[in-house]
Design a protein around this motif. Sequence first.
Motif, PDB file in Angstrom:
ATOM      1  N   LEU A 211       1.085  -1.411  -0.032  1.00 12.00           N
ATOM      2  CA  LEU A 211       0.417  -0.241   0.103  1.00 12.00           C
ATOM      3  C   LEU A 211       0.788   1.155  -0.354  1.00 12.00           C
ATOM      4  O   LEU A 211       0.334   1.640  -0.396  1.00 12.00           O
ATOM      5  CB  LEU A 211      -1.216   0.027   1.600  1.00 12.00           C
ATOM      6  CG  LEU A 211      -2.421  -0.820   1.315  1.00 12.00           C
ATOM      7  CD1 LEU A 211      -2.373  -1.140   2.538  1.00 12.00           C
ATOM      8  CD2 LEU A 211      -3.217  -0.544   0.479  1.00 12.00           C
ATOM      9  N   ILE A 212       1.848   1.470   1.145  1.00 10.90           N
ATOM     10  CA  ILE A 212       2.511   2.559   0.942  1.00 10.90           C
ATOM     11  C   ILE A 212       4.658   2.306   0.511  1.00 10.90           C
ATOM     12  O   ILE A 212       4.729   1.398   1.729  1.00 10.90           O
ATOM     13  CB  ILE A 212       2.617   3.204   2.504  1.00 10.90           C
ATOM     14  CG1 ILE A 212       1.014   3.359   2.351  1.00 10.90           C
ATOM     15  CG2 ILE A 212       3.317   4.598   2.512  1.00 10.90           C
ATOM     16  CD1 ILE A 212       0.209   4.718   2.342  1.00 10.90           C
ATOM     17  N   PRO A 213       4.491   1.872  -0.177  1.00  8.99           N
ATOM     18  CA  PRO A 213       5.820   1.313  -0.270  1.00  8.99           C
ATOM     19  C   PRO A 213       7.034   2.982   0.143  1.00  8.99           C
ATOM     20  O   PRO A 213       6.138   4.033   0.146  1.00  8.99           O
ATOM     21  CB  PRO A 213       5.686   1.518  -2.105  1.00  8.99           C
ATOM     22  CG  PRO A 213       4.518   2.005  -2.387  1.00  8.99           C
ATOM     23  CD  PRO A 213       3.617   1.948  -1.437  1.00  8.99           C
ATOM     24  N   PRO A 214       8.528   2.310   0.224  1.00  9.63           N
ATOM     25  CA  PRO A 214       9.070   3.237   0.933  1.00  9.63           C
ATOM     26  C   PRO A 214       9.919   5.024  -0.039  1.00  9.63           C
ATOM     27  O   PRO A 214       9.688   5.491   0.053  1.00  9.63           O
ATOM     28  CB  PRO A 214      10.511   2.331   0.296  1.00  9.63           C
ATOM     29  CG  PRO A 214      10.431   1.683   0.111  1.00  9.63           C
ATOM     30  CD  PRO A 214       8.503   1.146  -0.355  1.00  9.63           C
ATOM     31  N   ASP A 215       9.613   4.575  -1.352  1.00  9.31           N
ATOM     32  CA  ASP A 215       9.488   5.834  -2.868  1.00  9.31           C
ATOM     33  C   ASP A 215       8.088   6.726  -2.563  1.00  9.31           C
ATOM     34  O   ASP A 215       7.312   5.716  -2.711  1.00  9.31           O
ATOM     35  CB  ASP A 215      10.366   4.955  -3.904  1.00  9.31           C
ATOM     36  CG  ASP A 215      10.187   3.947  -4.361  1.00  9.31           C
ATOM     37  OD1 ASP A 215       8.890   3.914  -3.462  1.00  9.31           O
ATOM     38  OD2 ASP A 215      10.859   3.114  -4.859  1.00  9.31           O
TER      39      ASP A 215
ATOM     40  N   TYR B 222       6.227  11.043  -1.153  1.00  9.56           N
ATOM     41  CA  TYR B 222       6.497  11.009   0.145  1.00  9.56           C
ATOM     42  C   TYR B 222       8.194  10.422   0.340  1.00  9.56           C
ATOM     43  O   TYR B 222       7.581   8.866  -0.181  1.00  9.56           O
ATOM     44  CB  TYR B 222       6.018  11.828   1.494  1.00  9.56           C
ATOM     45  CG  TYR B 222       4.900  10.193   1.714  1.00  9.56           C
ATOM     46  CD1 TYR B 222       4.258   9.756   2.531  1.00  9.56           C
ATOM     47  CD2 TYR B 222       3.757  10.253   0.812  1.00  9.56           C
ATOM     48  CE1 TYR B 222       4.045   8.650   2.864  1.00  9.56           C
ATOM     49  CE2 TYR B 222       2.175  10.254   0.854  1.00  9.56           C
ATOM     50  CZ  TYR B 222       2.425   9.277   1.796  1.00  9.56           C
ATOM     51  OH  TYR B 222       2.162   8.572   2.035  1.00  9.56           O
ATOM     52  N   GLU B 223       8.992  10.603   1.511  1.00  8.67           N
ATOM     53  CA  GLU B 223      10.243   9.112   1.802  1.00  8.67           C
ATOM     54  C   GLU B 223       9.176   8.306   2.648  1.00  8.67           C
ATOM     55  O   GLU B 223       9.816   6.314   2.532  1.00  8.67           O
ATOM     56  CB  GLU B 223      11.170  10.275   2.470  1.00  8.67           C
ATOM     57  CG  GLU B 223      12.274   9.068   2.626  1.00  8.67           C
ATOM     58  CD  GLU B 223      13.673   9.806   2.788  1.00  8.67           C
ATOM     59  OE1 GLU B 223      14.209   9.477   3.653  1.00  8.67           O
ATOM     60  OE2 GLU B 223      13.287  11.566   2.167  1.00  8.67           O
ATOM     61  N   THR B 224       8.764   8.565   4.063  1.00 10.43           N
ATOM     62  CA  THR B 224       8.468   7.341   4.493  1.00 10.43           C
ATOM     63  C   THR B 224       7.394   6.270   4.274  1.00 10.43           C
ATOM     64  O   THR B 224       6.569   6.865   3.274  1.00 10.43           O
ATOM     65  CB  THR B 224       7.800   8.034   5.807  1.00 10.43           C
ATOM     66  OG1 THR B 224       8.334   9.472   6.321  1.00 10.43           O
ATOM     67  CG2 THR B 224       7.571   7.163   6.375  1.00 10.43           C
ATOM     68  N   GLY B 225       7.545   4.857   4.173  1.00 13.12           N
ATOM     69  CA  GLY B 225       7.416   3.987   3.719  1.00 13.12           C
ATOM     70  C   GLY B 225       6.227   3.198   4.721  1.00 13.12           C
ATOM     71  O   GLY B 225       7.501   3.237   5.964  1.00 13.12           O
TER      72      GLY B 225
END
Lengths: 280, 484
Positions: free
Chosen positions: A164-168, A171-174
């Motif tokens: 869902l929220i990959p690291p790249d 924004y930076e936060t994954g």
Amino acid sequence: MDTGLFPAERAFRAWMLVSALTFAFAVPFFLFGGVFIVPAVNFVSAHVCPLPLYPLPQDGMEGAFWRVLAVSMMAMLTWACWKIYRDVRLHADLTPIVLVSKCCSTSMYLALFASHHYLAYLVGALTDGPIFLVTWLLWFMARPADQYLDRREEDIIFAMGDALIPPDGAYETGFIALRTESLADLRRSLATLAPLSLFGLRLIIRVLNIAPILSGIGRHTLLKAPRAERPALLAGLESHRLWVFRWMTMTVKAILMIAFFNQPEASRAVGFDPEARIRP
Amino acid sequence: MTAQTHHCKAVVVGTGAGGAVAATMLAEAGVDTLILEWGRRHAGSEHRDVVDSMSRMYIEGGATVAVGCPPVLIPTGRAVGGTTLINSATCFRPPREKVAAWGGPGYETLEPYFCEVEQRINAGVLDEELLGGNGRVLKRGGDALGIVVKPLVHNVRDCKGRGRCAFGCPVDAKQSTDQTFIPSALAAGARLLPSHRVDTFIMKDSRIAGLWGHSAEGPFEVLADVIVLAMGALFTPAFLLKQRMANRSGCVGRNLNIHPACRVVAEFDEIVDAFKGVPQGICVDLWASRGIMIEGIFTPPGPLLASLPGAGADYKSITAAYRHLAGSGVMISDTSTGRVRPGLFGSPFQAFYQLGTADAVSMRFGIARLCELYLAGGAKRVFTGFAPMPVVCNTRDVAKLEARAVNPTDFELLAFHPLGTCAMGDNPGKSVVNFDLQSHDASNLYVMDASVIPHSLGVNPQVTIMTLAMRAARNLAARSSRQS
């Protein structure tokens, strides 16, 4: 003692006591009364249902040979259940002994009933099947104790969170960078659930893992799928024509995203200011 | 362990919109009143983050669900203040035609009670400033289409526009019952026992003599002449069904209305910062006669962004636009009904609800109108929550959305107003309590919560619940004083 145990653990412990007493009773029952079991079932069969009668052993020694095996099995199950009852956390790993035993007997009784139609086999399946199901259900619910999810379920939600929220990207936060904190918050939420709700959620997580195969949108489970393919699988499940897949995906997504964006680093990354107000 | 025994004239179970008001009226009339509450008391300064608030103040952390296709999330409160502590502070009087349809006390009879309730909870129209970006963009859409977008009436005092009504007001500006009626009740001599959960009735000579329950300190019993249940439309019927009480009509737990709602989120080029200001500050009631109400809704990132579609880089870019998002809900005055049953394996209740096709059609209509409002207000895309068409970018898309076949399973449903499961009425065969909210079957048992409202209201019900409880509790106190 069950002091400090979770409700699901207390329920499992109580079931193990019932099981231990039942199996313990079965030891002398099979030893001394085993010879009467098949005739009794045949009597019922002859009077109640039009099924063939189970052939009695021709030689008494043959029956004794199988009774020894049955008694030794009951003794082993008694010991395993009693050990689990005495310390449900320390000895929970003995549970598969009971499960394997009851799963084997149930499936073999069913197979034999399908081929030979003796009532005795059906009675065996109807006795051991529920014991297997209840034991598995209570063990499944009790196993993670104060962690609420077991290791496999954690792996599944980490894989989902990462998809869902990959690291790249924007924004930076994954998700993975905040998985420990997110899991801690997730556990706070899960701690408030009733046992039945928690059981349902854990089942949903596990079904969601195999949902790509069940729904026909992929050839791998979420965990086995290449990391790059997981976002597409999740998006496919979320927009699937069957509502059950959509709903399961959105349910797990909701608990994951609430836990993730509860982290100050994540909420700051999307521009949220927890102290924001219109008036001072 | 020995049970702690409490004696009182009246015991009120629950401190939400019904229970707190009932307890206050009884105490102010001089009735010795004891209040029991399952949850505990929370100060505004305790409200930190979303997970913390939901874990502390919501039943099952906000994950209570009515089973159906699809299941419907019905978050309810468990705290001193009940659901008023975690609602959006929106105040409506019930529509006149709904009151008339009950067949009980008319609107004019209830009007003095409405006024007193509104005065005691400080209900008033919100200042335009407090509407924030979430109200501003929808109002702009309304202005463009000639549709009136109204500021709502809220029960707040010195609101700062912190935008966190549903997770406990951090500055105690919301005038929930723990801020208003409960202090009044305590000042009038009532006793409050928080963290006390009721398990069973105590019966004596076929009459309810009190309640038995447990708290962290151990078991307790309350011996009382009058029992007032105000645990909400989900818990009260589940409790009565479990106790096999007050159900000669067979209506307890049936007739569940929930006001099903769908969340619609719009993305703008401009920064909206919808988290600043009152999240539910505005409404559109143009289609109220069709049972459709549009009200603002916005939350901190987690609950809001979780409802948006997608995964991976695409989803991440949507979440990155959080400051550009605005949100509203479409709420339906439902014609569908569900039911409540006692819970299993530790669940407080089981609810079942199936959205009907007519309500699904209304929901699609409401979503389409809301999309038009947002697009007219300058939204570049709108996330509809309607599965066959999850995103619309222009009015042609809205027309396509309305042309799509509709199925109840197409929506991601939420509901905040369970009603109707112990309906009031004058026919003991078709209702659970009379218009004084007294059980038809047990003369010293009263139900004073949302469960007595017999039909879907179409508006947020807290003022209605408070008003009915106020009238019933005053009548009860008057009867009690006449008898003594």
